[in-house]
Motif scaffolding. Structure first.
Motif, PDB file in Angstrom:
ATOM      1  N   THR A 296       0.830  -1.201   0.000  1.00 15.10           N
ATOM      2  CA  THR A 296       0.000   0.000   0.000  1.00 15.10           C
ATOM      3  C   THR A 296       0.869   1.257   0.000  1.00 15.10           C
ATOM      4  O   THR A 296       0.579   2.218  -0.730  1.00 15.10           O
ATOM      5  N   ALA A 297       1.926   1.250   0.794  1.00 13.00           N
ATOM      6  CA  ALA A 297       2.831   2.408   0.822  1.00 13.00           C
ATOM      7  C   ALA A 297       3.464   2.626  -0.551  1.00 13.00           C
ATOM      8  O   ALA A 297       3.606   3.766  -0.997  1.00 13.00           O
ATOM      9  N   ASN A 298       3.830   1.557  -1.232  1.00 17.17           N
ATOM     10  CA  ASN A 298       4.429   1.700  -2.556  1.00 17.17           C
ATOM     11  C   ASN A 298       3.426   2.188  -3.584  1.00 17.17           C
ATOM     12  O   ASN A 298       3.759   2.999  -4.452  1.00 17.17           O
ATOM     13  N   VAL A 299       2.199   1.709  -3.519  1.00 20.66           N
ATOM     14  CA  VAL A 299       1.170   2.170  -4.464  1.00 20.66           C
ATOM     15  C   VAL A 299       0.904   3.660  -4.260  1.00 20.66           C
ATOM     16  O   VAL A 299       0.927   4.442  -5.214  1.00 20.66           O
ATOM     17  N   VAL A 300       0.662   4.047  -3.030  1.00 22.13           N
ATOM     18  CA  VAL A 300       0.371   5.452  -2.736  1.00 22.13           C
ATOM     19  C   VAL A 300       1.575   6.324  -3.085  1.00 22.13           C
ATOM     20  O   VAL A 300       1.441   7.379  -3.713  1.00 22.13           O
ATOM     21  N   GLY A 301       2.766   5.877  -2.708  1.00 17.45           N
ATOM     22  CA  GLY A 301       3.972   6.640  -3.016  1.00 17.45           C
ATOM     23  C   GLY A 301       4.191   6.790  -4.510  1.00 17.45           C
ATOM     24  O   GLY A 301       4.580   7.855  -4.986  1.00 17.45           O
ATOM     25  N   GLY A 302       3.920   5.728  -5.267  1.00 19.59           N
ATOM     26  CA  GLY A 302       4.074   5.797  -6.722  1.00 19.59           C
ATOM     27  C   GLY A 302       3.161   6.835  -7.337  1.00 19.59           C
ATOM     28  O   GLY A 302       3.573   7.615  -8.197  1.00 19.59           O
ATOM     29  N   TYR A 303       1.915   6.860  -6.885  1.00 17.48           N
ATOM     30  CA  TYR A 303       0.987   7.849  -7.422  1.00 17.48           C
ATOM     31  C   TYR A 303       1.335   9.267  -6.967  1.00 17.48           C
ATOM     32  O   TYR A 303       1.187  10.220  -7.735  1.00 17.48           O
ATOM     33  N   LEU A 304       1.798   9.424  -5.736  1.00 20.89           N
ATOM     34  CA  LEU A 304       2.184  10.758  -5.265  1.00 20.89           C
ATOM     35  C   LEU A 304       3.400  11.283  -6.024  1.00 20.89           C
ATOM     36  O   LEU A 304       3.447  12.465  -6.387  1.00 20.89           O
ATOM     37  N   VAL A 305       4.374  10.418  -6.275  1.00 19.76           N
ATOM     38  CA  VAL A 305       5.553  10.837  -7.034  1.00 19.76           C
ATOM     39  C   VAL A 305       5.150  11.216  -8.456  1.00 19.76           C
ATOM     40  O   VAL A 305       5.608  12.226  -8.994  1.00 19.76           O
ATOM     41  N   THR A 306       4.286  10.421  -9.059  1.00 21.95           N
ATOM     42  CA  THR A 306       3.837  10.724 -10.414  1.00 21.95           C
ATOM     43  C   THR A 306       3.088  12.050 -10.452  1.00 21.95           C
ATOM     44  O   THR A 306       3.322  12.876 -11.341  1.00 21.95           O
ATOM     45  N   ASP A 307       2.207  12.276  -9.488  1.00 22.87           N
ATOM     46  CA  ASP A 307       1.455  13.525  -9.457  1.00 22.87           C
ATOM     47  C   ASP A 307       2.390  14.720  -9.258  1.00 22.87           C
ATOM     48  O   ASP A 307       2.242  15.744  -9.928  1.00 22.87           O
ATOM     49  N   ARG A 308       3.356  14.572  -8.378  1.00 21.56           N
ATOM     50  CA  ARG A 308       4.302  15.668  -8.147  1.00 21.56           C
ATOM     51  C   ARG A 308       5.152  15.932  -9.387  1.00 21.56           C
ATOM     52  O   ARG A 308       5.447  17.078  -9.729  1.00 21.56           O
ATOM     53  N   MET A 309       5.526  14.869 -10.077  1.00 21.91           N
ATOM     54  CA  MET A 309       6.322  15.022 -11.290  1.00 21.91           C
ATOM     55  C   MET A 309       5.502  15.725 -12.375  1.00 21.91           C
ATOM     56  O   MET A 309       5.990  16.627 -13.052  1.00 21.91           O
ATOM     57  N   LEU A 310       4.250  15.332 -12.522  1.00 28.78           N
ATOM     58  CA  LEU A 310       3.403  15.954 -13.537  1.00 28.78           C
ATOM     59  C   LEU A 310       3.067  17.398 -13.195  1.00 28.78           C
ATOM     60  O   LEU A 310       2.799  18.208 -14.080  1.00 28.78           O
ATOM     61  N   GLU A 311       3.081  17.724 -11.913  1.00 22.74           N
ATOM     62  CA  GLU A 311       2.815  19.101 -11.468  1.00 22.74           C
ATOM     63  C   GLU A 311       3.855  20.065 -12.043  1.00 22.74           C
ATOM     64  O   GLU A 311       3.548  21.225 -12.307  1.00 22.74           O
ATOM     65  N   MET A 312       5.051  19.586 -12.295  1.00 21.62           N
ATOM     66  CA  MET A 312       6.107  20.444 -12.838  1.00 21.62           C
ATOM     67  C   MET A 312       5.776  20.901 -14.263  1.00 21.62           C
ATOM     68  O   MET A 312       6.259  21.934 -14.703  1.00 21.62           O
ATOM     69  N   PHE A 313       4.958  20.146 -14.970  1.00 17.80           N
ATOM     70  CA  PHE A 313       4.671  20.461 -16.362  1.00 17.80           C
ATOM     71  C   PHE A 313       3.370  21.235 -16.553  1.00 17.80           C
ATOM     72  O   PHE A 313       3.048  21.629 -17.659  1.00 17.80           O
ATOM     73  N   ARG A 314       2.617  21.446 -15.481  1.00 21.54           N
ATOM     74  CA  ARG A 314       1.370  22.199 -15.596  1.00 21.54           C
ATOM     75  C   ARG A 314       1.664  23.684 -15.569  1.00 21.54           C
ATOM     76  O   ARG A 314       2.551  24.154 -14.879  1.00 21.54           O
ATOM     77  N   THR A 315       0.865  24.429 -16.332  1.00 18.65           N
ATOM     78  CA  THR A 315       1.050  25.887 -16.344  1.00 18.65           C
ATOM     79  C   THR A 315       0.350  26.478 -15.134  1.00 18.65           C
ATOM     80  O   THR A 315      -0.731  26.039 -14.732  1.00 18.65           O
ATOM     81  N   ARG A 316       0.973  27.491 -14.572  1.00 18.89           N
ATOM     82  CA  ARG A 316       0.399  28.155 -13.402  1.00 18.89           C
ATOM     83  C   ARG A 316      -0.478  29.307 -13.866  1.00 18.89           C
ATOM     84  O   ARG A 316      -0.140  30.032 -14.801  1.00 18.89           O
ATOM     85  N   GLU A 317      -1.592  29.500 -13.185  1.00 22.19           N
ATOM     86  CA  GLU A 317      -2.481  30.622 -13.478  1.00 22.19           C
ATOM     87  C   GLU A 317      -1.844  31.901 -12.974  1.00 22.19           C
ATOM     88  O   GLU A 317      -1.204  31.918 -11.922  1.00 22.19           O
ATOM     89  N   GLY A 318      -1.994  32.978 -13.693  1.00 26.95           N
ATOM     90  CA  GLY A 318      -1.481  34.263 -13.248  1.00 26.95           C
ATOM     91  C   GLY A 318      -0.089  34.574 -13.783  1.00 26.95           C
ATOM     92  O   GLY A 318       0.464  35.609 -13.466  1.00 26.95           O
ATOM     93  N   ARG A 319       0.467  33.733 -14.562  1.00 27.48           N
ATOM     94  CA  ARG A 319       1.800  34.012 -15.151  1.00 27.48           C
ATOM     95  C   ARG A 319       1.666  34.618 -16.486  1.00 27.48           C
ATOM     96  O   ARG A 319       0.971  34.317 -17.338  1.00 27.48           O
TER      97      ARG A 319
END
Length: 95
Positions: free
Chosen positions: A72-95
């Motif tokens: 369970t820790a690995n599943v949750v951690g895998g998804y959290l890492v993926t979400d954090r990694m994808l967050e780097m590629f999203r555009t921020r509002e207000g820029r």
């Protein structure tokens, strides 16, 4: 004795092949591959459910609980890492 020797041989070969494959992964691909590999632990959770159905002794129940917690820790951690990694590629509002 032959069974133990076969098991040890397979384990050593798996370690060597795994090390060889992982060492060839470039740093830019490490995070996406590892987050995907961690999410594969969902399959281990299915195995935990199957094994839990046949557990009878306290030791078996304890091993099932430990396996479920780690998977369970690995599943949750895998998804959290993926979400954090994808967050780097999203555009921020207000820029």
């Amino acid at each position: 004795m032959t069974g133990l020797l076969t098991d040890v041989t397979m384990f050593v070969l798996a370690v060597l092949v795994g090390f060889e494959v992982i060492s060839k992964v470039p740093a830019t691909l490490h995070t996406p591959l590892m987050s995907g590999a961690n999410s594969i632990h969902g399959i281990i959770l299915l195995g935990v459910v199957v094994v839990a159905g046949s557990a009878r002794t306290p030791l078996e129940y304890a091993l099932v609980a430990v396996a479920a917690a780690f998977a369970t820790a690995n599943v949750v951690g895998g998804y959290l890492v993926t979400d954090r990694m994808l967050e780097m590629f999203r555009t921020r509002e207000g820029r």
